[in-house]
Design a protein around this motif. Structure first.
Motif, mmCIF file in Angstrom:
data_model
loop_
_atom_site.group_PDB
_atom_site.id
_atom_site.type_symbol
_atom_site.label_atom_id
_atom_site.label_comp_id
_atom_site.label_asym_id
_atom_site.label_seq_id
_atom_site.Cartn_x
_atom_site.Cartn_y
_atom_site.Cartn_z
ATOM 1 N N UNK A 51 2.273 -7.325 -16.366
ATOM 2 C CA UNK A 51 0.988 -7.195 -15.684
ATOM 3 C C UNK A 51 1.248 -5.968 -14.794
ATOM 4 N N UNK A 52 0.147 -4.978 -14.754
ATOM 5 C CA UNK A 52 0.249 -3.936 -13.687
ATOM 6 C C UNK A 52 -0.594 -4.417 -12.578
ATOM 7 N N UNK A 53 -0.342 -4.344 -11.318
ATOM 8 C CA UNK A 53 -1.083 -4.663 -10.353
ATOM 9 C C UNK A 53 -1.162 -3.387 -9.306
ATOM 10 N N UNK A 54 -2.353 -3.351 -8.742
ATOM 11 C CA UNK A 54 -2.831 -2.516 -7.725
ATOM 12 C C UNK A 54 -2.256 -2.911 -6.450
ATOM 13 N N UNK A 55 -1.625 -2.426 -5.729
ATOM 14 C CA UNK A 55 -1.083 -2.936 -4.235
ATOM 15 C C UNK A 55 -1.280 -1.802 -3.371
ATOM 16 N N UNK A 56 -1.640 -2.180 -1.954
ATOM 17 C CA UNK A 56 -2.122 -1.521 -0.994
ATOM 18 C C UNK A 56 -0.892 -1.498 0.104
ATOM 19 N N UNK A 57 -0.485 -0.414 0.375
ATOM 20 C CA UNK A 57 0.652 -0.412 1.636
ATOM 21 C C UNK A 57 0.009 0.530 2.641
#
Length: 138
Positions: A51-57
């Motif tokens: 699964x491809x997930x959008x992450x925020x750093x």
């Protein structure tokens, strides 16, 4: 006392379990696939996908500005000095990351008679779900 019993009963009926007893071992979130396999044996079936997930750093974004400040020059006069000031803010940066997902299904009587779904993400157990009541539903 009745409220405590009712709360415990409702908690026990929830679809998602936090831990599971398998072959005398306690299986809980955070364990590795290797640990679960060693304690419970092979699952009845399984599924694997990415699964491809959008992450925020948040990364710092800093800028230096110069301010003109009037200071005494030591001889009774004033001089102008450029004083640096740095301002930093946290800027969100988003990226897409792959997550390796495996779902293992246990349903035989040797594992407590209640079918279970174990979900692993990047090799770690993230949840255990009771599948009771969800059989034969299309």
């Amino acid at each position: 006392m009745r409220r405590l019993f009712l709360c415990l009963l409702l908690l026990g009926m929830s679809a998602q379990a936090w831990a599971w007893r398998c072959n005398g071992w306690i299986i809980e979130e955070g364990q590795t696939k290797f640990d679960v396999d060693q304690k419970c044996g092979d699952p009845q079936s399984g599924d694997r996908r990415t699964e491809w997930r959008l992450v925020t750093n948040f990364v710092p974004n800093c800028q230096t500005q110069f301010e003109s400040i009037r200071m005494p020059d030591g001889h009774g006069g004033m001089r102008v000095v450029n004083q640096p000031r740095t301002f930093c803010v946290q800027v969100p940066v988003q990226s897409t990351v792959p997550v390796e997902v495996e779902e293992w299904y246990y349903s035989d009587a040797g594992h407590g008679n209640v079918p279970k779904l174990l979900r692993f993400e990047n090799g770690r157990l993230v949840f255990i779900e009771n599948l009771w009541g969800q059989r034969n539903m299309n």
